[in-house]
Design a protein around this motif. Structure first.
Motif, PDB file in Angstrom:
ATOM      1  N   PRO A 202      22.277  26.826  71.744  1.00  0.00           N
ATOM      2  CA  PRO A 202      23.149  27.412  72.599  1.00  0.00           C
ATOM      3  C   PRO A 202      23.639  28.755  72.347  1.00  0.00           C
ATOM      4  N   GLN A 203      23.375  29.686  73.252  1.00  0.00           N
ATOM      5  CA  GLN A 203      23.699  31.282  73.198  1.00  0.00           C
ATOM      6  C   GLN A 203      24.736  31.572  74.220  1.00  0.00           C
ATOM      7  N   LEU A 204      25.028  30.740  75.232  1.00  0.00           N
ATOM      8  CA  LEU A 204      25.932  30.855  76.204  1.00  0.00           C
ATOM      9  C   LEU A 204      26.432  29.567  76.812  1.00  0.00           C
ATOM     10  N   VAL A 205      27.780  29.227  76.636  1.00  0.00           N
ATOM     11  CA  VAL A 205      28.279  27.939  77.033  1.00  0.00           C
ATOM     12  C   VAL A 205      29.554  28.306  77.917  1.00  0.00           C
ATOM     13  N   ASP A 206      29.670  27.570  79.350  1.00  0.00           N
ATOM     14  CA  ASP A 206      30.594  27.947  80.054  1.00  0.00           C
ATOM     15  C   ASP A 206      30.827  29.447  80.328  1.00  0.00           C
ATOM     16  N   ARG A 207      29.791  30.330  80.293  1.00  0.00           N
ATOM     17  CA  ARG A 207      29.925  31.692  80.500  1.00  0.00           C
ATOM     18  C   ARG A 207      30.450  32.475  79.293  1.00  0.00           C
ATOM     19  N   GLU A 208      30.751  31.843  78.131  1.00  0.00           N
ATOM     20  CA  GLU A 208      31.040  32.436  76.925  1.00  0.00           C
ATOM     21  C   GLU A 208      29.926  32.838  75.747  1.00  0.00           C
ATOM     22  N   LEU A 209      29.723  33.829  75.457  1.00  0.00           N
ATOM     23  CA  LEU A 209      28.654  34.202  74.289  1.00  0.00           C
ATOM     24  C   LEU A 209      29.121  33.573  73.148  1.00  0.00           C
ATOM     25  N   VAL A 210      28.106  32.623  72.510  1.00  0.00           N
ATOM     26  CA  VAL A 210      28.387  31.968  71.259  1.00  0.00           C
ATOM     27  C   VAL A 210      28.233  32.937  69.729  1.00  0.00           C
ATOM     28  N   GLN A 211      27.076  33.627  69.920  1.00  0.00           N
ATOM     29  CA  GLN A 211      26.792  34.438  68.838  1.00  0.00           C
ATOM     30  C   GLN A 211      27.581  35.700  68.666  1.00  0.00           C
ATOM     31  N   LEU A 212      28.023  36.334  69.789  1.00  0.00           N
ATOM     32  CA  LEU A 212      28.414  37.723  69.987  1.00  0.00           C
ATOM     33  C   LEU A 212      30.152  37.722  70.340  1.00  0.00           C
ATOM     34  N   ASP A 213      30.494  38.805  69.973  1.00  0.00           N
ATOM     35  CA  ASP A 213      31.974  39.074  70.063  1.00  0.00           C
ATOM     36  C   ASP A 213      32.093  40.283  71.251  1.00  0.00           C
ATOM     37  N   ALA A 214      32.158  39.779  72.557  1.00  0.00           N
ATOM     38  CA  ALA A 214      32.197  40.793  73.526  1.00  0.00           C
ATOM     39  C   ALA A 214      33.213  41.782  73.473  1.00  0.00           C
ATOM     40  N   THR A 215      34.268  41.661  72.789  1.00  0.00           N
ATOM     41  CA  THR A 215      35.157  42.684  72.418  1.00  0.00           C
ATOM     42  C   THR A 215      34.826  43.660  71.416  1.00  0.00           C
ATOM     43  N   GLU A 216      34.270  43.248  70.418  1.00  0.00           N
ATOM     44  CA  GLU A 216      33.671  44.209  69.607  1.00  0.00           C
ATOM     45  C   GLU A 216      32.650  45.194  70.258  1.00  0.00           C
ATOM     46  N   ILE A 217      31.551  44.348  71.145  1.00  0.00           N
ATOM     47  CA  ILE A 217      30.477  44.911  71.601  1.00  0.00           C
ATOM     48  C   ILE A 217      31.167  46.060  72.625  1.00  0.00           C
ATOM     49  N   MET A 218      32.213  45.845  73.464  1.00  0.00           N
ATOM     50  CA  MET A 218      32.645  46.716  74.489  1.00  0.00           C
ATOM     51  C   MET A 218      33.378  47.908  73.605  1.00  0.00           C
ATOM     52  N   ALA A 219      33.820  47.774  72.640  1.00  0.00           N
ATOM     53  CA  ALA A 219      34.519  48.562  71.745  1.00  0.00           C
ATOM     54  C   ALA A 219      33.509  49.770  71.272  1.00  0.00           C
ATOM     55  N   ASN A 220      32.382  49.230  70.854  1.00  0.00           N
ATOM     56  CA  ASN A 220      31.301  49.831  70.140  1.00  0.00           C
ATOM     57  C   ASN A 220      30.867  50.860  71.214  1.00  0.00           C
ATOM     58  N   ALA A 221      30.542  50.414  72.555  1.00  0.00           N
ATOM     59  CA  ALA A 221      30.225  51.034  73.558  1.00  0.00           C
ATOM     60  C   ALA A 221      30.956  52.107  74.048  1.00  0.00           C
ATOM     61  N   ALA A 222      32.255  52.005  73.921  1.00  0.00           N
ATOM     62  CA  ALA A 222      33.388  52.950  74.319  1.00  0.00           C
ATOM     63  C   ALA A 222      33.259  54.026  73.246  1.00  0.00           C
ATOM     64  N   ALA A 223      33.191  53.624  72.155  1.00  0.00           N
ATOM     65  CA  ALA A 223      33.013  54.757  71.075  1.00  0.00           C
ATOM     66  C   ALA A 223      31.828  55.644  71.248  1.00  0.00           C
ATOM     67  N   TRP A 224      30.687  55.190  71.584  1.00  0.00           N
ATOM     68  CA  TRP A 224      29.418  55.877  71.885  1.00  0.00           C
ATOM     69  C   TRP A 224      29.566  56.626  72.799  1.00  0.00           C
ATOM     70  N   ARG A 225      30.274  56.200  73.959  1.00  0.00           N
ATOM     71  CA  ARG A 225      30.599  57.026  75.067  1.00  0.00           C
ATOM     72  C   ARG A 225      31.284  58.229  74.830  1.00  0.00           C
ATOM     73  N   GLU A 226      32.314  58.174  73.987  1.00  0.00           N
ATOM     74  CA  GLU A 226      33.236  59.395  73.490  1.00  0.00           C
ATOM     75  C   GLU A 226      32.410  60.299  72.675  1.00  0.00           C
ATOM     76  N   ARG A 227      31.483  59.936  71.883  1.00  0.00           N
ATOM     77  CA  ARG A 227      30.579  60.859  70.957  1.00  0.00           C
ATOM     78  C   ARG A 227      29.779  61.516  71.870  1.00  0.00           C
ATOM     79  N   ILE A 228      28.978  60.735  72.695  1.00  0.00           N
ATOM     80  CA  ILE A 228      27.910  61.249  73.724  1.00  0.00           C
ATOM     81  C   ILE A 228      28.790  62.292  74.638  1.00  0.00           C
TER      82      ILE A 228
END
Length: 452
Positions: free
Chosen positions: A410-436
Protein backbone atom coordinates in the motif's frame (compact mmCIF):
# COMPACT_ATOMS: atom_id res chain seq x y z
CA UNK A 1 -9.15 -21.89 2.81
CA UNK A 2 -5.99 -20.59 1.19
CA UNK A 3 -4.02 -17.99 3.12
CA UNK A 4 -3.03 -14.82 1.24
CA UNK A 5 -1.71 -11.39 2.15
CA UNK A 6 -4.41 -9.14 0.72
CA UNK A 7 -7.92 -9.39 -0.70
CA UNK A 8 -9.45 -6.34 -2.38
CA UNK A 9 -13.21 -6.56 -2.96
CA UNK A 10 -14.66 -3.86 -5.20
CA UNK A 11 -18.00 -2.98 -6.75
CA UNK A 12 -16.33 -3.10 -10.15
CA UNK A 13 -13.03 -4.46 -11.36
CA UNK A 14 -11.83 -3.07 -14.71
CA UNK A 15 -8.96 -5.37 -15.73
CA UNK A 16 -8.33 -3.60 -19.12
CA UNK A 17 -7.98 -6.99 -20.81
CA UNK A 18 -10.04 -8.39 -22.39
CA UNK A 19 -10.90 -5.09 -24.03
CA UNK A 20 -13.86 -3.29 -22.46
CA UNK A 21 -14.52 -5.92 -19.79
CA UNK A 22 -16.02 -4.77 -16.48
CA UNK A 23 -16.51 -7.27 -13.66
CA UNK A 24 -19.17 -6.46 -11.08
CA UNK A 25 -18.68 -7.46 -7.43
CA UNK A 26 -15.29 -9.07 -7.95
CA UNK A 27 -12.17 -9.41 -5.83
CA UNK A 28 -8.45 -9.44 -6.50
CA UNK A 29 -6.33 -11.78 -4.38
CA UNK A 30 -2.71 -10.75 -3.75
CA UNK A 31 0.11 -12.73 -2.22
CA UNK A 32 3.55 -11.20 -1.97
CA UNK A 33 3.94 -8.80 -4.87
CA UNK A 34 1.61 -10.52 -7.31
CA UNK A 35 -2.00 -11.05 -8.27
CA UNK A 36 -2.89 -14.68 -7.65
CA UNK A 37 -6.61 -14.63 -8.44
CA UNK A 38 -9.45 -12.56 -9.88
CA UNK A 39 -12.88 -13.92 -9.04
CA UNK A 40 -16.40 -13.05 -7.84
CA UNK A 41 -16.33 -11.69 -4.28
CA UNK A 42 -18.73 -14.30 -2.90
CA UNK A 43 -16.42 -17.03 -4.16
CA UNK A 44 -13.30 -15.21 -2.93
CA UNK A 45 -14.66 -15.05 0.62
CA UNK A 46 -15.13 -18.81 0.61
CA UNK A 47 -11.74 -19.54 -0.93
CA UNK A 48 -9.30 -17.15 0.77
CA UNK A 49 -8.30 -16.11 4.29
CA UNK A 50 -6.56 -12.77 3.87
CA UNK A 51 -4.34 -11.03 6.37
CA UNK A 52 -5.85 -7.76 5.10
CA UNK A 53 -9.23 -7.41 3.44
CA UNK A 54 -10.19 -4.14 1.79
CA UNK A 55 -13.93 -3.84 1.19
CA UNK A 56 -14.65 -1.13 -1.37
CA UNK A 57 -18.37 -1.36 -2.22
CA UNK A 58 -18.50 1.88 -4.20
CA UNK A 59 -15.16 1.69 -5.97
CA UNK A 60 -13.75 0.69 -9.31
CA UNK A 61 -10.45 -1.18 -9.10
CA UNK A 62 -8.16 -0.55 -12.06
CA UNK A 63 -4.52 -1.24 -12.98
CA UNK A 64 -2.07 1.39 -11.81
CA UNK A 65 -1.67 4.25 -14.28
CA UNK A 66 1.57 4.41 -16.26
CA UNK A 67 2.97 7.87 -16.99
CA UNK A 68 4.95 7.13 -20.15
CA UNK A 69 6.82 10.43 -20.31
CA UNK A 70 7.81 12.88 -17.65
CA UNK A 71 10.66 14.85 -16.11
CA UNK A 72 9.88 14.27 -12.44
CA UNK A 73 12.34 16.70 -10.85
CA UNK A 74 10.97 19.56 -12.94
CA UNK A 75 8.04 19.66 -10.53
CA UNK A 76 10.13 22.25 -8.70
CA UNK A 77 9.81 24.48 -11.80
CA UNK A 78 6.01 24.27 -11.92
CA UNK A 79 4.61 27.62 -13.12
CA UNK A 80 8.04 29.18 -13.57
CA UNK A 81 7.50 30.29 -17.16
CA UNK A 82 4.02 29.87 -18.61
CA UNK A 83 2.22 30.86 -21.80
CA UNK A 84 5.31 30.77 -24.02
CA UNK A 85 6.30 28.90 -27.17
CA UNK A 86 8.42 25.81 -26.71
CA UNK A 87 11.64 27.40 -27.96
CA UNK A 88 11.26 30.56 -25.88
CA UNK A 89 10.26 28.52 -22.85
CA UNK A 90 13.29 26.26 -23.17
CA UNK A 91 16.04 28.62 -24.28
CA UNK A 92 15.18 31.74 -22.30
CA UNK A 93 13.77 30.27 -19.12
CA UNK A 94 14.11 26.54 -18.45
CA UNK A 95 17.66 25.89 -19.66
CA UNK A 96 19.17 28.92 -17.84
CA UNK A 97 17.34 27.98 -14.64
CA UNK A 98 18.49 24.38 -14.90
CA UNK A 99 22.07 25.47 -15.54
CA UNK A 100 22.04 27.37 -12.27
CA UNK A 101 20.04 25.10 -10.00
CA UNK A 102 20.03 21.47 -11.12
CA UNK A 103 21.94 19.33 -8.65
CA UNK A 104 21.55 16.07 -6.77
CA UNK A 105 19.55 17.89 -4.09
CA UNK A 106 17.27 19.52 -6.68
CA UNK A 107 16.55 16.17 -8.35
CA UNK A 108 16.03 14.42 -5.02
CA UNK A 109 13.50 16.95 -3.71
CA UNK A 110 11.78 17.41 -7.08
CA UNK A 111 11.41 13.66 -7.56
CA UNK A 112 9.94 13.20 -4.09
CA UNK A 113 7.41 15.95 -4.82
CA UNK A 114 6.54 14.34 -8.16
CA UNK A 115 6.15 10.84 -6.72
CA UNK A 116 3.85 12.15 -3.98
CA UNK A 117 1.69 13.86 -6.60
CA UNK A 118 1.65 10.84 -8.89
CA UNK A 119 0.74 8.38 -6.15
CA UNK A 120 -2.11 10.60 -4.97
CA UNK A 121 -3.37 10.52 -8.56
CA UNK A 122 -3.12 6.76 -9.07
CA UNK A 123 0.10 6.65 -11.09
CA UNK A 124 2.14 3.62 -10.04
CA UNK A 125 4.86 3.73 -12.72
CA UNK A 126 6.58 6.65 -14.44
CA UNK A 127 9.06 6.85 -17.29
CA UNK A 128 11.56 9.61 -16.60
CA UNK A 129 14.06 11.64 -18.58
CA UNK A 130 16.23 14.05 -16.61
CA UNK A 131 19.67 14.85 -15.25
CA UNK A 132 21.05 12.85 -12.31
CA UNK A 133 18.96 9.80 -13.21
CA UNK A 134 20.90 7.91 -10.53
CA UNK A 135 19.21 10.10 -7.93
CA UNK A 136 15.76 9.63 -9.46
CA UNK A 137 16.26 5.86 -9.44
CA UNK A 138 17.47 5.87 -5.84
CA UNK A 139 14.53 7.98 -4.65
CA UNK A 140 11.95 5.87 -6.50
CA UNK A 141 13.42 2.60 -5.26
CA UNK A 142 13.58 3.88 -1.69
CA UNK A 143 9.92 4.88 -1.77
CA UNK A 144 8.67 1.67 -3.37
CA UNK A 145 7.62 3.44 -6.58
CA UNK A 146 7.92 1.70 -9.93
CA UNK A 147 9.97 3.69 -12.44
CA UNK A 148 11.59 3.39 -15.84
CA UNK A 149 14.68 5.56 -15.56
CA UNK A 150 15.92 7.23 -18.72
CA UNK A 151 19.68 7.36 -19.14
CA UNK A 152 19.74 10.83 -20.65
CA UNK A 153 22.16 11.68 -23.46
CA UNK A 154 22.83 15.06 -25.08
CA UNK A 155 25.83 16.57 -26.82
CA UNK A 156 26.48 19.52 -24.52
CA UNK A 157 27.77 19.65 -20.94
CA UNK A 158 25.54 19.91 -17.87
CA UNK A 159 25.97 19.30 -14.17
CA UNK A 160 25.47 15.58 -14.85
CA UNK A 161 28.05 15.01 -17.63
CA UNK A 162 30.35 16.82 -20.04
CA UNK A 163 29.74 14.98 -23.32
CA UNK A 164 27.72 12.19 -24.88
CA UNK A 165 30.24 9.49 -24.02
CA UNK A 166 30.16 10.48 -20.35
CA UNK A 167 26.36 10.57 -20.30
CA UNK A 168 26.26 7.04 -21.66
CA UNK A 169 29.00 5.73 -19.37
CA UNK A 170 27.46 7.22 -16.21
CA UNK A 171 24.01 6.00 -17.17
CA UNK A 172 25.21 2.44 -17.69
CA UNK A 173 27.29 2.40 -14.52
CA UNK A 174 25.27 4.46 -12.04
CA UNK A 175 21.74 3.65 -13.18
CA UNK A 176 21.49 0.39 -15.09
CA UNK A 177 24.23 -1.56 -13.30
CA UNK A 178 23.51 -0.01 -9.90
CA UNK A 179 19.87 -1.12 -9.99
CA UNK A 180 20.24 -4.42 -11.81
CA UNK A 181 17.92 -6.98 -10.29
CA UNK A 182 15.63 -4.45 -8.59
CA UNK A 183 12.08 -5.37 -9.52
CA UNK A 184 10.70 -1.83 -9.38
CA UNK A 185 13.44 -0.10 -11.39
CA UNK A 186 13.90 -0.59 -15.11
CA UNK A 187 16.01 1.50 -17.47
CA UNK A 188 15.92 2.90 -20.96
CA UNK A 189 18.18 5.05 -23.10
CA UNK A 190 16.96 8.64 -23.27
CA UNK A 191 18.62 10.69 -26.00
CA UNK A 192 16.93 14.04 -25.50
CA UNK A 193 15.95 15.03 -29.05
CA UNK A 194 17.33 15.04 -32.60
CA UNK A 195 18.28 18.73 -32.20
CA UNK A 196 20.42 18.11 -29.10
CA UNK A 197 22.28 14.94 -30.09
CA UNK A 198 24.45 14.08 -33.09
CA UNK A 199 24.66 10.93 -35.19
CA UNK A 200 27.60 9.21 -33.50
CA UNK A 201 26.03 8.91 -30.02
CA UNK A 202 22.68 8.00 -31.57
CA UNK A 203 24.35 5.15 -33.47
CA UNK A 204 26.05 3.96 -30.29
CA UNK A 205 22.74 4.08 -28.41
CA UNK A 206 21.15 1.98 -31.14
CA UNK A 207 23.86 -0.68 -30.73
CA UNK A 208 23.62 -0.69 -26.93
CA UNK A 209 19.82 -0.71 -26.93
CA UNK A 210 19.81 -3.74 -29.22
CA UNK A 211 22.44 -5.57 -27.17
CA UNK A 212 20.88 -4.79 -23.80
CA UNK A 213 17.25 -4.97 -24.99
CA UNK A 214 16.38 -1.54 -23.63
CA UNK A 215 13.80 0.96 -24.92
CA UNK A 216 14.91 4.22 -26.49
CA UNK A 217 12.92 7.20 -25.20
CA UNK A 218 13.25 10.43 -27.25
CA UNK A 219 11.37 13.67 -27.96
CA UNK A 220 10.49 13.55 -31.65
CA UNK A 221 8.52 15.64 -34.15
CA UNK A 222 7.36 17.87 -31.30
CA UNK A 223 6.78 21.04 -33.33
CA UNK A 224 6.59 22.11 -36.97
CA UNK A 225 9.51 24.49 -36.42
CA UNK A 226 11.68 21.65 -35.10
CA UNK A 227 10.93 19.49 -38.13
CA UNK A 228 11.55 22.35 -40.60
CA UNK A 229 14.87 23.25 -38.99
CA UNK A 230 15.92 19.61 -39.05
CA UNK A 231 15.19 19.41 -42.78
CA UNK A 232 17.37 22.49 -43.34
CA UNK A 233 20.25 21.07 -41.30
CA UNK A 234 20.09 17.38 -42.20
CA UNK A 235 18.17 17.26 -45.46
CA UNK A 236 15.48 14.99 -44.02
CA UNK A 237 12.81 14.85 -41.35
CA UNK A 238 13.85 13.65 -37.86
CA UNK A 239 12.11 10.27 -38.07
CA UNK A 240 13.86 9.53 -41.38
CA UNK A 241 17.22 10.28 -39.74
CA UNK A 242 16.47 7.96 -36.84
CA UNK A 243 15.37 5.29 -39.29
CA UNK A 244 18.61 5.66 -41.24
CA UNK A 245 20.48 5.11 -37.97
CA UNK A 246 18.44 1.98 -37.25
CA UNK A 247 16.56 3.39 -34.25
CA UNK A 248 13.00 2.97 -35.52
CA UNK A 249 11.91 -0.40 -34.17
CA UNK A 250 9.97 -2.12 -31.39
CA UNK A 251 12.11 -0.53 -28.67
CA UNK A 252 11.50 3.07 -29.82
CA UNK A 253 9.25 5.28 -27.69
CA UNK A 254 8.74 8.51 -29.64
CA UNK A 255 7.37 11.34 -27.52
CA UNK A 256 4.94 14.02 -28.79
CA UNK A 257 4.84 13.21 -32.53
CA UNK A 258 2.56 16.11 -33.43
CA UNK A 259 3.94 16.38 -36.97
CA UNK A 260 3.38 13.14 -38.89
CA UNK A 261 2.46 12.31 -42.46
CA UNK A 262 0.88 9.11 -43.73
CA UNK A 263 4.19 7.51 -44.69
CA UNK A 264 5.64 8.15 -41.24
CA UNK A 265 2.63 6.63 -39.51
CA UNK A 266 2.95 3.57 -41.75
CA UNK A 267 6.67 3.33 -40.90
CA UNK A 268 6.01 3.45 -37.16
CA UNK A 269 3.38 0.73 -37.52
CA UNK A 270 5.55 -1.49 -39.70
CA UNK A 271 8.50 -1.26 -37.30
CA UNK A 272 6.43 -1.78 -34.14
CA UNK A 273 7.40 1.52 -32.52
CA UNK A 274 5.37 3.20 -29.77
CA UNK A 275 4.28 6.81 -29.35
CA UNK A 276 3.93 8.67 -26.04
CA UNK A 277 1.09 11.16 -26.42
CA UNK A 278 1.26 14.22 -24.12
CA UNK A 279 -1.92 16.10 -25.06
CA UNK A 280 -1.98 18.79 -22.39
CA UNK A 281 1.67 19.76 -22.75
CA UNK A 282 1.27 19.84 -26.54
CA UNK A 283 -1.73 22.13 -26.18
CA UNK A 284 -0.16 24.43 -23.59
CA UNK A 285 2.99 24.95 -25.67
CA UNK A 286 0.94 25.14 -28.90
CA UNK A 287 3.12 22.38 -30.31
CA UNK A 288 0.42 20.78 -32.45
CA UNK A 289 -1.88 17.76 -32.43
CA UNK A 290 -0.84 14.13 -32.32
CA UNK A 291 -3.17 12.23 -34.64
CA UNK A 292 -3.96 9.45 -32.21
CA UNK A 293 -6.85 7.99 -34.20
CA UNK A 294 -4.73 7.54 -37.32
CA UNK A 295 -1.89 6.01 -35.30
CA UNK A 296 -4.20 3.56 -33.56
CA UNK A 297 -5.95 2.63 -36.80
CA UNK A 298 -2.54 1.86 -38.31
CA UNK A 299 -1.74 -0.43 -35.38
CA UNK A 300 0.74 1.81 -33.52
CA UNK A 301 0.83 1.36 -29.74
CA UNK A 302 0.04 4.73 -28.16
CA UNK A 303 0.81 5.49 -24.51
CA UNK A 304 0.00 8.56 -22.43
CA UNK A 305 2.36 10.90 -20.61
CA UNK A 306 2.04 14.15 -18.74
CA UNK A 307 5.43 15.61 -19.71
CA UNK A 308 7.00 17.57 -16.84
CA UNK A 309 5.08 19.78 -14.43
CA UNK A 310 7.01 22.76 -15.79
CA UNK A 311 5.08 22.55 -19.05
CA UNK A 312 1.79 20.90 -18.09
CA UNK A 313 1.55 22.04 -15.12
CA UNK A 314 0.66 18.85 -13.30
CA UNK A 315 1.26 15.10 -13.35
CA UNK A 316 -2.41 14.21 -13.55
CA UNK A 317 -3.01 11.20 -15.78
CA UNK A 318 -6.79 11.56 -15.38
CA UNK A 319 -6.62 14.92 -17.11
CA UNK A 320 -4.47 13.39 -19.83
CA UNK A 321 -6.96 10.56 -20.42
CA UNK A 322 -9.89 12.92 -20.70
CA UNK A 323 -8.02 15.44 -22.86
CA UNK A 324 -6.68 12.69 -25.12
CA UNK A 325 -10.15 11.24 -25.68
CA UNK A 326 -11.76 14.60 -26.38
CA UNK A 327 -8.93 15.92 -28.53
CA UNK A 328 -8.81 12.78 -30.64
CA UNK A 329 -12.50 13.24 -31.45
CA UNK A 330 -11.99 16.87 -32.43
CA UNK A 331 -8.91 16.21 -34.57
CA UNK A 332 -10.44 13.20 -36.35
CA UNK A 333 -13.93 14.70 -36.61
CA UNK A 334 -15.41 11.49 -35.21
CA UNK A 335 -17.00 10.93 -31.82
CA UNK A 336 -15.75 7.33 -31.78
CA UNK A 337 -12.13 8.21 -32.58
CA UNK A 338 -10.93 7.33 -29.07
CA UNK A 339 -13.49 5.61 -26.82
CA UNK A 340 -13.16 5.82 -23.04
CA UNK A 341 -12.02 2.22 -22.68
CA UNK A 342 -9.19 2.83 -25.16
CA UNK A 343 -8.08 5.99 -23.36
CA UNK A 344 -7.85 3.93 -20.16
CA UNK A 345 -5.89 1.26 -21.99
CA UNK A 346 -3.44 3.88 -23.28
CA UNK A 347 -2.90 5.09 -19.70
CA UNK A 348 -2.25 1.57 -18.40
CA UNK A 349 -1.32 -1.31 -20.68
CA UNK A 350 -0.30 0.96 -23.57
CA UNK A 351 2.30 2.63 -21.37
CA UNK A 352 3.48 -0.68 -19.93
CA UNK A 353 3.98 -2.15 -23.39
CA UNK A 354 5.86 0.94 -24.58
CA UNK A 355 8.31 0.52 -21.68
CA UNK A 356 8.80 -3.19 -22.23
CA UNK A 357 6.82 -3.94 -19.06
CA UNK A 358 3.65 -5.31 -20.62
CA UNK A 359 4.20 -8.77 -19.14
CA UNK A 360 4.59 -7.29 -15.66
CA UNK A 361 2.04 -4.47 -15.25
CA UNK A 362 -0.72 -2.58 -17.05
CA UNK A 363 -3.65 -4.94 -16.55
CA UNK A 364 -5.24 -6.99 -13.76
CA UNK A 365 -4.22 -10.53 -14.60
CA UNK A 366 -3.03 -13.47 -12.54
CA UNK A 367 0.74 -13.53 -12.27
CA UNK A 368 1.22 -9.80 -12.88
CA UNK A 369 2.53 -7.42 -10.26
CA UNK A 370 -0.19 -6.04 -7.99
CA UNK A 371 -0.03 -2.40 -9.13
CA UNK A 372 -3.62 -1.36 -8.43
CA UNK A 373 -5.74 1.75 -7.90
CA UNK A 374 -9.13 2.09 -6.20
CA UNK A 375 -11.35 4.90 -7.46
CA UNK A 376 -14.41 6.00 -5.49
CA UNK A 377 -17.36 6.36 -7.87
CA UNK A 378 -19.99 6.85 -5.16
CA UNK A 379 -19.68 10.61 -5.35
CA UNK A 380 -22.01 13.34 -6.54
CA UNK A 381 -19.64 14.06 -9.43
CA UNK A 382 -19.77 10.47 -10.72
CA UNK A 383 -23.39 9.46 -10.16
CA UNK A 384 -25.22 7.62 -11.59
CA UNK A 385 -22.87 4.93 -12.92
CA UNK A 386 -24.03 3.26 -16.13
CA UNK A 387 -20.59 2.40 -17.53
CA UNK A 388 -17.57 2.50 -15.17
CA UNK A 389 -15.19 2.97 -18.12
CA UNK A 390 -16.96 6.15 -19.15
CA UNK A 391 -17.16 7.45 -15.58
CA UNK A 392 -13.46 6.86 -15.04
CA UNK A 393 -12.41 8.82 -18.12
CA UNK A 394 -15.07 11.51 -18.48
CA UNK A 395 -16.24 12.20 -14.91
CA UNK A 396 -13.76 10.96 -12.29
CA UNK A 397 -10.50 12.67 -11.39
CA UNK A 398 -7.48 12.14 -9.21
CA UNK A 399 -9.40 13.38 -6.17
CA UNK A 400 -11.47 10.16 -6.42
CA UNK A 401 -8.39 7.94 -5.95
CA UNK A 402 -8.50 6.55 -2.42
CA UNK A 403 -6.09 3.58 -2.40
CA UNK A 404 -2.94 2.73 -4.35
CA UNK A 405 -0.80 -0.40 -4.25
CA UNK A 406 2.58 -0.86 -5.94
CA UNK A 407 3.72 -4.49 -6.16
CA UNK A 408 1.16 -5.37 -3.50
CA UNK A 409 2.42 -2.77 -1.05
CA UNK A 410 0.00 0.00 0.00
CA UNK A 411 1.21 3.46 -0.98
CA UNK A 412 -2.01 5.43 -0.49
CA UNK A 413 -4.72 4.48 2.02
CA UNK A 414 -7.87 6.56 2.38
CA UNK A 415 -6.14 9.40 0.49
CA UNK A 416 -3.17 9.41 2.90
CA UNK A 417 0.37 8.76 1.66
CA UNK A 418 2.01 5.83 3.43
CA UNK A 419 5.72 6.31 2.63
CA UNK A 420 5.92 10.09 2.23
CA UNK A 421 5.52 13.01 4.64
CA UNK A 422 3.39 15.57 2.79
CA UNK A 423 4.31 18.38 5.19
CA UNK A 424 8.03 17.83 4.65
CA UNK A 425 7.64 17.62 0.87
CA UNK A 426 5.71 20.89 0.70
CA UNK A 427 8.23 22.63 2.97
CA UNK A 428 11.07 21.55 0.66
CA UNK A 429 9.15 22.79 -2.38
CA UNK A 430 8.59 26.16 -0.69
CA UNK A 431 12.30 26.42 0.11
CA UNK A 432 13.22 25.81 -3.52
CA UNK A 433 10.67 28.40 -4.60
CA UNK A 434 12.41 30.96 -2.39
CA UNK A 435 15.85 30.15 -3.76
CA UNK A 436 14.82 30.06 -7.41
CA UNK A 437 12.61 33.10 -6.91
CA UNK A 438 15.72 35.16 -6.30
CA UNK A 439 16.90 34.36 -9.82
CA UNK A 440 13.53 35.25 -11.31
CA UNK A 441 13.61 38.58 -9.52
CA UNK A 442 17.07 39.27 -10.90
CA UNK A 443 15.98 38.42 -14.44
CA UNK A 444 12.89 40.62 -14.54
CA UNK A 445 13.99 43.36 -12.18
CA UNK A 446 11.29 42.61 -9.64
CA UNK A 447 11.89 42.54 -5.88
CA UNK A 448 13.62 39.28 -5.10
CA UNK A 449 12.31 36.86 -2.53
CA UNK A 450 14.63 36.44 0.46
CA UNK A 451 16.92 33.44 0.41
CA UNK A 452 16.71 30.87 3.20
Amino acid sequence: MDTIDTLISARWVVPVVPDGLTLADHSVAIHGRRIVDLLPTAEALRKYAAATHHELPGHALIPGLVNAHTHAAMSLLRGLADDLTLETWLREHIWPTEARWVSEAFVRDGTRLAIAEMLRGGTTCFNDMYFFPNVTARVAAGLGMRASIGMIVIDFPTAWADNADEYIARGLREVMDAHKGESLISTCFAPHAPYTISDAPLARIRTLADELERPVHIHLHETAAEVARHVEQHGCRPLARLDRLGLVGPNLLAVHMTQLDAEEIALLAARGASVAHCPQSNLKLASGFCEVARLREAGVNVALGTDGAASNNDLDMWDEMRTAALLAKGVAGRADALPAREALRMATLGGAQALGLGEEIGSIECGKAADLVAVDLVRIETQPVYDPNSQLVYAAGREAVTHVWVAGRPQLVDRELVQLDATEIMANAAAWRERIGVQIGEQIGAPAAPAD
